[in-house]
Design an enzyme around this catalytic site. Structure first.
Site, mmCIF file in Angstrom:
data_model
loop_
_atom_site.group_PDB
_atom_site.id
_atom_site.type_symbol
_atom_site.label_atom_id
_atom_site.label_comp_id
_atom_site.label_asym_id
_atom_site.label_seq_id
_atom_site.Cartn_x
_atom_site.Cartn_y
_atom_site.Cartn_z
ATOM 1 N N GLY A 90 0.769 -1.386 -0.190
ATOM 2 C CA GLY A 90 0.069 0.069 0.100
ATOM 3 C C GLY A 90 0.818 0.955 -0.277
ATOM 4 O O GLY A 90 2.111 1.323 -0.404
ATOM 5 N N GLY A 92 2.477 3.838 1.637
ATOM 6 C CA GLY A 92 3.194 3.538 3.008
ATOM 7 C C GLY A 92 3.737 4.935 2.668
ATOM 8 O O GLY A 92 4.288 5.712 4.137
ATOM 9 N N ARG A 176 3.721 13.559 -7.835
ATOM 10 C CA ARG A 176 4.019 12.646 -9.022
ATOM 11 C C ARG A 176 2.416 12.834 -9.917
ATOM 12 O O ARG A 176 1.664 13.485 -9.281
ATOM 13 C CB ARG A 176 3.932 11.703 -8.302
ATOM 14 C CG ARG A 176 4.496 10.595 -9.510
ATOM 15 C CD ARG A 176 5.370 9.525 -8.935
ATOM 16 N NE ARG A 176 4.440 8.594 -7.858
ATOM 17 C CZ ARG A 176 4.876 7.041 -7.589
ATOM 18 N NH1 ARG A 176 5.879 6.482 -7.967
ATOM 19 N NH2 ARG A 176 3.727 6.504 -6.753
ATOM 20 N N ARG A 183 -1.918 -0.364 -9.573
ATOM 21 C CA ARG A 183 -0.984 -1.443 -9.979
ATOM 22 C C ARG A 183 -1.093 -2.556 -10.035
ATOM 23 O O ARG A 183 -2.212 -3.032 -9.774
ATOM 24 C CB ARG A 183 0.327 -0.852 -8.746
ATOM 25 C CG ARG A 183 0.834 0.239 -8.423
ATOM 26 C CD ARG A 183 1.047 0.069 -6.772
ATOM 27 N NE ARG A 183 1.111 1.814 -6.673
ATOM 28 C CZ ARG A 183 2.452 2.234 -6.587
ATOM 29 N NH1 ARG A 183 3.435 2.097 -6.919
ATOM 30 N NH2 ARG A 183 2.414 3.874 -6.513
ATOM 31 N N ASP A 252 3.610 -4.450 -7.591
ATOM 32 C CA ASP A 252 3.254 -2.895 -6.952
ATOM 33 C C ASP A 252 4.305 -2.037 -7.843
ATOM 34 O O ASP A 252 3.412 -0.911 -7.341
ATOM 35 C CB ASP A 252 3.743 -3.468 -5.317
ATOM 36 C CG ASP A 252 4.945 -3.411 -5.222
ATOM 37 O OD1 ASP A 252 6.062 -4.641 -5.458
ATOM 38 O OD2 ASP A 252 5.822 -2.441 -4.605
ATOM 39 N N ASN A 253 5.374 -2.060 -8.753
ATOM 40 C CA ASN A 253 5.849 -0.837 -9.248
ATOM 41 C C ASN A 253 5.340 -1.186 -10.776
ATOM 42 O O ASN A 253 5.836 -0.073 -11.580
ATOM 43 C CB ASN A 253 6.891 -1.373 -9.313
ATOM 44 C CG ASN A 253 7.624 -1.015 -7.424
ATOM 45 O OD1 ASN A 253 6.710 0.014 -6.466
ATOM 46 N ND2 ASN A 253 9.019 -0.731 -7.111
HETATM 47 P P1 AMP Z 1 9.568 1.008 -2.731
HETATM 48 O O1 AMP Z 1 10.459 0.377 -3.242
HETATM 49 O O2 AMP Z 1 9.052 2.969 -3.161
HETATM 50 O O3 AMP Z 1 8.795 1.274 -4.246
HETATM 51 O O4 AMP Z 1 8.300 0.929 -1.807
HETATM 52 C C1 AMP Z 1 7.509 -0.779 -1.109
HETATM 53 C C2 AMP Z 1 6.969 -0.319 -0.175
HETATM 54 O O5 AMP Z 1 7.352 0.691 0.477
HETATM 55 C C3 AMP Z 1 5.934 0.765 -0.751
HETATM 56 O O6 AMP Z 1 4.809 0.290 -0.474
HETATM 57 C C4 AMP Z 1 6.554 1.654 -0.444
HETATM 58 O O7 AMP Z 1 5.000 2.723 0.273
HETATM 59 C C5 AMP Z 1 6.266 1.627 1.140
HETATM 60 N N1 AMP Z 1 8.177 2.315 1.495
HETATM 61 C C6 AMP Z 1 9.087 2.168 0.924
HETATM 62 N N2 AMP Z 1 9.454 3.445 1.902
HETATM 63 C C7 AMP Z 1 9.305 3.597 2.739
HETATM 64 C C8 AMP Z 1 9.494 5.115 3.722
HETATM 65 N N3 AMP Z 1 10.085 6.019 4.381
HETATM 66 N N4 AMP Z 1 7.871 5.007 4.518
HETATM 67 C C9 AMP Z 1 6.995 4.347 3.809
HETATM 68 N N5 AMP Z 1 6.956 3.054 3.710
HETATM 69 C C10 AMP Z 1 7.423 2.974 2.190
HETATM 70 MG MG MG Z 2 6.523 0.927 -5.026
#
Ligand code: AMP
Ligand code: MG
Length: 489
Positions: A90, A92, A176, A183, A252-253
């Site tokens: 989700g 985050g 963004r 996704r 998720d990406n």
């Molecule tokens: P990402 O690697 O940026 O695609 O993130 C993968 C997941 O981790 C997603 O659900 C993001 O929302 C969550 N996430 C990444 N960094 C953070 C953060 N600093 N705080 C909270 N959630 C995060």
């Molecule tokens: Mg992501």
């Protein structure tokens, strides 16, 4: 053109069942300042560029102040990360403010990335650091101007608020934009929980809003899946052709619109290396450059699986079966254009392979080679020194060049015309890692944002000569080739 206060927000996603998201307000950041504003993206929402100078601008776009009518939410999703199922992810740290419709009727989601914790933060801080925000901002715009479907970026606001990563950095918020940020993983989460009514609701929503042309199809869900397969195949071909590696192709990406989404440890290749891994946390090379086409299909099969409550198994397999041919056709077409061929010929792919193998053996700069290839002359007997000098074994290049020359002659290629066409598909400027890094260093160490502006401007016209900026077309310096990029952002 509108003033800030004239932007009208709606949020259709926030009218879906509450199981799909969570209402949440951004957490303010202290003393926000504007790092960069992208007027090209502002045009997409009819926002007057002079609005960026108003003090309220950073308040609104850092999340410190809410636009009237915005109904901010964090969306729920899950995903396969490095091949393993993660039951809940989700947004985050991303908060969807809502949608803005422009005069032409196009709609844009505006999302604040790094706007604080949400119910999906899983103990993380909900923040983004300035460093990673600059990378996403520059790369998404670079991709757009290269003609590759992608999210866009409106602006970055920064704050001196400390954020703990491997070391202490400072916070930033990226605004963004995309038609939608839904996704593959948004579908997967509900399918995995057996909440098939939500799978259907979400599919109906995405089709109605983003694939309206499919709404009247006899089996609109199967048609939707087929379209996602085709767009993803095309996107993978575009990444391969330009030498881009996403780095974290978790489901998720992956966007249901087939656009590039979530820029983390991505990389444009400097020297051609088919096994290029930009993400130093990707020890096994799951998301290496040459794995992307295959991973695209793997991810699509997860997506298809998530749709099995609305799509028959036969229809799902039939949709996935489209991928390979679609990818090959798109890739073939893009690479033929890079080589300057008009016609498709049987041995094109073996000629391309021979070239790429030679480039790999000599660590030839991918972007520079193709740009220079436009200057190849058919008639002259003298060798093209600029090209052959790029190879450790120039004779190997000569062998290829002889075939290339014959191939061009066979289709009656005209040098000048071909060069002009090639220069419209082979970029002169890409976002090399060291370029982003230099902009980051100046921003984080000296609070100097001029390099970000310069790069943004440069990358808006990647196919133009831009003679006064020739240095950006040079190979990366050695320090730039060794830069380490990790998932930490
Ligand atoms: P990402 O690697 O940026 O695609 O993130 C993968 C997941 O981790 C997603 O659900 C993001 O929302 C969550 N996430 C990444 N960094 C953070 C953060 N600093 N705080 C909270 N959630 C995060
Ligand atoms: Mg992501």
């Amino acid at each position: 053109m509108k003033k800030l206060t004239e932007l009208v927000f709606d949020n259709t996603y926030a009218r879906l069942p509450e199981a799909l998201y969570s209402r949440v307000k951004p957490t303010p950041i202290s003393a926000p300042y504007l790092v960069s504003f992208n007027r090209t993206a502002a045009e997409l929402i009819d926002l007057n560029e002079s609005e960026a100078c108003r003090p309220e601008f950073v308040e609104y776009f850092s999340g410190n102040q809410l636009f009237p009518g915005a109904d901010p939410i964090a969306t729920l999703y899950a995903g396969h990360q490095f091949g393993s199922w993660v039951t809940q992810l989700g947004d985050g740290r991303a908060i969807l403010l809502g949608e803005v419709r422009n005069q032409k009727g196009a709609r844009w989601d505006l999302q604040l990335k790094g706007a604080g914790q949400t119910p999906f933060s899983r103990g993380f801080d909900g923040r983004a650091v300035l460093r990673s925000t600059i990378r996403e901002y520059l790369c998404s715009e670079a991709m757009h101007h290269l003609g590759i479907p992608t999210t866009r970026a409106l602006c970055i606001t920064g704050s001196d608020m400390p954020v703990h990563r491997e070391r202490i950095e400072t916070a930033a918020v990226l605004v963004r934009m995309a038609e939608t940020h839904v996704r593959f993983g948004t579908f997967e989460v509900f399918a995995a929980r057996g909440q098939y009514e939500h799978v259907k609701t979400l599919a109906d929503y995405v089709i109605k809003e983003f694939y309206p042309e499919l709404a009247d199809e006899r089996d609109k869900y199967a048609a939707f899946l087929r379209e996602v397969v085709r767009r993803t195949a095309r996107l993978m071909a575009q990444w391969q052709a330009v030498g881009f590696t996403h780095g974290v192709m978790n489901t998720d990406n992956m966007s249901v619109l087939g656009i590039t989404l979530d820029y983390g440890p991505f990389g444009f290749m400097d020297e051609y290396d088919e096994a290029f891994i930009p993400n130093h946390s990707d020890y096994g090379g799951r998301y290496a450059f040459n794995q992307q086409p295959h991973i695209g299909l793997w991810n699509l099969s997860c997506f298809a699986h998530a749709l099995l409550s609305v799509v028959s198994e036969d229809a799902a397999f039939a949709a996935l079966d489209l991928y390979e041919a679609d990818f090959n056709n798109s890739y073939g077409e893009l690479m033929r254009a890079k080589l300057g061929f008009v016609e498709a010929r049987e041995d094109d792919s073996s000629m391309l392979k021979e070239l790429l193998d030679a480039m790999q053996a000599s660590a030839v700069d991918y972007t520079i080679f193709f740009r220079r290839l436009a200057g190849f002359k058919q008639e002259t007997e003298e060798r093209d020194e600029l090209l052959r000098d790029m190879f450790i074994d120039p004779m190997r290049f000569d062998g290829w060049a002889a075939k290339y020359r014959a191939r061009l002659q066979a289709e009656g290629s005209v040098d000048g015309e071909r060069a002009a066409k090639m220069n419209r598909v082979n970029p002169k400027y890409i976002l090399r890692n060291y370029m982003a890094q230099r902009a980051i260093t100046e921003a984080t160490e000296r609070r100097d944002f001029t390099e970000i502006e310069r790069l943004l401007d440069l990358l808006r016209a990647p196919f133009d000569e831009q003679l006064e900026r020739e240095t950006y077309a040079a190979p990366s310096p050695d320090w730039g080739k060794r830069l380490v990029v990790s998932c930490s952002s």
